[in-house]
Design a protein around this motif. Structure first.
Motif, PDB file in Angstrom:
ATOM      1  N   LEU A  56       0.843  -1.194   0.000  1.00 45.22           N
ATOM      2  CA  LEU A  56       0.000   0.000   0.000  1.00 45.22           C
ATOM      3  C   LEU A  56       0.876   1.241   0.000  1.00 45.22           C
ATOM      4  CD1 LEU A  56      -2.950   1.079   0.199  1.00 45.22           C
ATOM      5  CD2 LEU A  56      -2.625   1.144   2.685  1.00 45.22           C
ATOM      6  N   ARG A  57       0.602   2.132  -0.966  1.00 46.74           N
ATOM      7  CA  ARG A  57       1.323   3.404  -1.070  1.00 46.74           C
ATOM      8  C   ARG A  57       0.290   4.523  -1.062  1.00 46.74           C
ATOM      9  NH1 ARG A  57       4.166   1.621  -6.519  1.00 46.74           N
ATOM     10  NH2 ARG A  57       1.978   1.017  -6.761  1.00 46.74           N
ATOM     11  N   VAL A  58       0.351   5.343  -0.028  1.00 48.79           N
ATOM     12  CA  VAL A  58      -0.672   6.362   0.232  1.00 48.79           C
ATOM     13  C   VAL A  58      -0.064   7.753   0.131  1.00 48.79           C
ATOM     14  CG1 VAL A  58      -2.326   7.262   1.931  1.00 48.79           C
ATOM     15  CG2 VAL A  58      -1.858   4.787   1.814  1.00 48.79           C
ATOM     16  N   ILE A  59      -0.774   8.670  -0.541  1.00 50.65           N
ATOM     17  CA  ILE A  59      -0.533  10.099  -0.365  1.00 50.65           C
ATOM     18  C   ILE A  59      -1.654  10.621   0.516  1.00 50.65           C
ATOM     19  CG2 ILE A  59      -0.567  12.370  -1.451  1.00 50.65           C
ATOM     20  CD1 ILE A  59       0.851  11.240  -3.832  1.00 50.65           C
ATOM     21  N   ASP A  60      -1.284  11.162   1.654  1.00 49.14           N
ATOM     22  CA  ASP A  60      -2.238  11.699   2.628  1.00 49.14           C
ATOM     23  C   ASP A  60      -2.197  13.222   2.499  1.00 49.14           C
ATOM     24  OD1 ASP A  60      -3.791  12.314   4.800  1.00 49.14           O
ATOM     25  OD2 ASP A  60      -2.504  11.345   6.295  1.00 49.14           O
ATOM     26  N   PHE A  61      -3.097  13.761   1.678  1.00 48.48           N
ATOM     27  CA  PHE A  61      -3.086  15.193   1.383  1.00 48.48           C
ATOM     28  C   PHE A  61      -3.693  15.961   2.553  1.00 48.48           C
ATOM     29  CE2 PHE A  61      -4.826  19.121  -0.353  1.00 48.48           C
ATOM     30  CZ  PHE A  61      -3.737  19.603  -1.059  1.00 48.48           C
ATOM     31  N   GLY A  62      -2.913  16.907   3.094  1.00 50.31           N
ATOM     32  CA  GLY A  62      -3.378  17.643   4.267  1.00 50.31           C
ATOM     33  C   GLY A  62      -3.363  16.792   5.517  1.00 50.31           C
ATOM     34  N   GLY A  63      -2.404  15.874   5.584  1.00 53.59           N
ATOM     35  CA  GLY A  63      -2.374  14.866   6.646  1.00 53.59           C
ATOM     36  C   GLY A  63      -1.687  15.285   7.923  1.00 53.59           C
ATOM     37  N   SER A  64      -1.516  16.606   8.123  1.00 54.94           N
ATOM     38  CA  SER A  64      -0.937  17.133   9.359  1.00 54.94           C
ATOM     39  C   SER A  64       0.457  16.534   9.575  1.00 54.94           C
ATOM     40  CB  SER A  64      -1.875  16.857  10.535  1.00 54.94           C
ATOM     41  OG  SER A  64      -1.403  17.435  11.723  1.00 54.94           O
ATOM     42  N   LEU A  65       0.710  16.018  10.741  1.00 59.62           N
ATOM     43  CA  LEU A  65       2.016  15.430  11.064  1.00 59.62           C
ATOM     44  C   LEU A  65       1.954  13.903  11.069  1.00 59.62           C
ATOM     45  CD1 LEU A  65       3.081  17.896  13.895  1.00 59.62           C
ATOM     46  CD2 LEU A  65       3.908  17.848  11.538  1.00 59.62           C
ATOM     47  N   GLY A  66       0.974  13.373  10.342  1.00 60.28           N
ATOM     48  CA  GLY A  66       0.837  11.921  10.259  1.00 60.28           C
ATOM     49  C   GLY A  66      -0.212  11.359  11.192  1.00 60.28           C
ATOM     50  N   SER A  67      -1.194  12.170  11.567  1.00 60.73           N
ATOM     51  CA  SER A  67      -2.218  11.725  12.523  1.00 60.73           C
ATOM     52  C   SER A  67      -2.901  10.434  12.090  1.00 60.73           C
ATOM     53  CB  SER A  67      -3.277  12.820  12.709  1.00 60.73           C
ATOM     54  OG  SER A  67      -2.724  13.978  13.267  1.00 60.73           O
ATOM     55  N   THR A  68      -3.325  10.374  10.826  1.00 61.15           N
ATOM     56  CA  THR A  68      -4.052   9.187  10.360  1.00 61.15           C
ATOM     57  C   THR A  68      -3.123   7.984  10.276  1.00 61.15           C
ATOM     58  OG1 THR A  68      -5.559  10.607   9.110  1.00 61.15           O
ATOM     59  CG2 THR A  68      -5.532   8.276   8.543  1.00 61.15           C
ATOM     60  N   TYR A  69      -1.891   8.198   9.886  1.00 62.23           N
ATOM     61  CA  TYR A  69      -0.909   7.108   9.870  1.00 62.23           C
ATOM     62  C   TYR A  69      -0.778   6.487  11.262  1.00 62.23           C
ATOM     63  CZ  TYR A  69       3.737   4.991  10.237  1.00 62.23           C
ATOM     64  OH  TYR A  69       4.787   4.148  10.509  1.00 62.23           O
ATOM     65  N   PHE A  70      -0.601   7.312  12.281  1.00 61.28           N
ATOM     66  CA  PHE A  70      -0.445   6.786  13.639  1.00 61.28           C
ATOM     67  C   PHE A  70      -1.734   6.124  14.121  1.00 61.28           C
ATOM     68  CE2 PHE A  70       2.998   9.992  13.662  1.00 61.28           C
ATOM     69  CZ  PHE A  70       4.042   9.165  14.051  1.00 61.28           C
ATOM     70  N   GLN A  71      -2.865   6.641  13.679  1.00 62.22           N
ATOM     71  CA  GLN A  71      -4.148   6.076  14.078  1.00 62.22           C
ATOM     72  C   GLN A  71      -4.362   4.684  13.483  1.00 62.22           C
ATOM     73  OE1 GLN A  71      -7.458   8.296  12.538  1.00 62.22           O
ATOM     74  NE2 GLN A  71      -8.893   7.573  14.088  1.00 62.22           N
ATOM     75  N   LEU A  72      -3.875   4.474  12.256  1.00 57.97           N
ATOM     76  CA  LEU A  72      -4.187   3.246  11.520  1.00 57.97           C
ATOM     77  C   LEU A  72      -3.071   2.214  11.501  1.00 57.97           C
ATOM     78  CD1 LEU A  72      -5.923   4.618   8.283  1.00 57.97           C
ATOM     79  CD2 LEU A  72      -6.905   4.211  10.540  1.00 57.97           C
ATOM     80  N   LYS A  73      -1.876   2.576  11.909  1.00 62.46           N
ATOM     81  CA  LYS A  73      -0.725   1.723  11.610  1.00 62.46           C
ATOM     82  C   LYS A  73      -0.826   0.334  12.229  1.00 62.46           C
ATOM     83  CE  LYS A  73       2.536   3.205  15.209  1.00 62.46           C
ATOM     84  NZ  LYS A  73       3.934   3.641  15.437  1.00 62.46           N
TER      85      LYS A  73
END
Length: 267
Positions: free
Chosen positions: A91-108
């Motif tokens: 999976l390769r994601v571009i998180d547009f407007g993703g702050s400092l990685g909030s969603t990454y840390f939430q989902l990892k």
């Protein structure tokens, strides 16, 4: 002797202090009454909160606020795992407007079984600087533009969570977005108006989150979706944030948050 009964006066309740207000004719007019999303206090509070997440001193962060229990956006998780399953567990994601990685840390935790995960956040320059300094790792990287990210690696999906409504020219952006021809586009927590045309408001944020205000769009859903004539709607879903299922403008129920997974049509 006549007895007169007192008529009850219709008292209009006062407007709430925080939320969405107004119907502005231009971004410039709305901006004159707000501080904007570039305020340093927003970045500072978000950074401090996510440092606690990174260092396992806290469990969950959303919009710079720390919580003692995680809320998971299961529709987003399902969509991302669906995409990864079609790509041999990568999976390769571009998180547009993703702050400092909030969603990454939430989902990892849910994405950790994948063979490969690449998460590129595209943000404002001050967020890129902070992200590269404090949060980058082998999976999480920060870039100034979608083009810069795509020069490194072609994404499987562009994620846009609670971001398009905060752009000055969102329809111009959406017209450009489809030109990248990324196979999947994943929208979440996007604000729509229940009736009528697009409406530009001011959002005033409660100070317990951070002291800020900024222009905020509510989109006509049909007009919004017209940008994606070359995409097929795979799924749509309501916001995982319960308080965003119904959105109020000037104290009146007027909109809702929603998400979509779109897949580019085969040639």
């Amino acid at each position: 002797m006549k007895v007169f009964s007192k008529k009850k006066k219709n008292i209009t309740p006062p407007l709430p202090l925080y939320g969405w207000f107004g119907d502005y004719s231009s971004w410039e007019d709305a901006s004159c009454e707000t501080g904007g999303y570039h305020q340093a206090n927003i970045l500072k509070k978000t950074r401090n909160a996510l440092l606690k997440i990174r260092d396992r001193e806290a469990i969950y962060e959303r919009d710079s606020v720390l919580f003692d229990k995680k809320e998971y956006p299961f529709p987003i998780i399902a969509c991302l795992l669906h995409i990864a399953a079609k790509r041999e567990n990568t999976l390769r994601v571009i998180d547009f407007g993703g702050s400092l990685g909030s969603t990454y840390f939430q989902l990892k935790d849910f994405l950790s079984p994948l063979n490969t995960l690449r998460w590129h956040v595209v943000e404002q320059p001050m967020y890129i600087e902070a992200g590269r300094q404090d949060f980058e790792n082998e999976q999480l990287k920060f870039y100034h533009t979608i083009v810069e990210s795509m020069a490194i690696e072609q994404p499987d999906v562009i994620l846009l969570s609670s971001v398009v409504q905060y752009l000055a020219k969102p329809h111009d952006f959406l017209s450009e977005l489809v030109k990248y021809e990324v196979e999947y586009l994943l929208f979440d927590r996007t604000a729509f108006i229940s009736n009528g045309h697009d409406r530009l408001t001011i959002q005033r944020v409660p100070p317990e989150i951070y002291d800020a205000s900024y222009p905020s769009w509510f989109f006509n859903e049909m007009q919004f979706m017209e940008h994606f004539s070359h995409y097929t709607l795979v799924a749509d879903f309501t916001s995982y944030v319960a308080s965003e299922a119904d959105l109020y403008i000037d104290g009146q129920l007027a909109g809702y948050d929603k998400g979509f997974l779109l897949q580019k049509n085969a040639l």
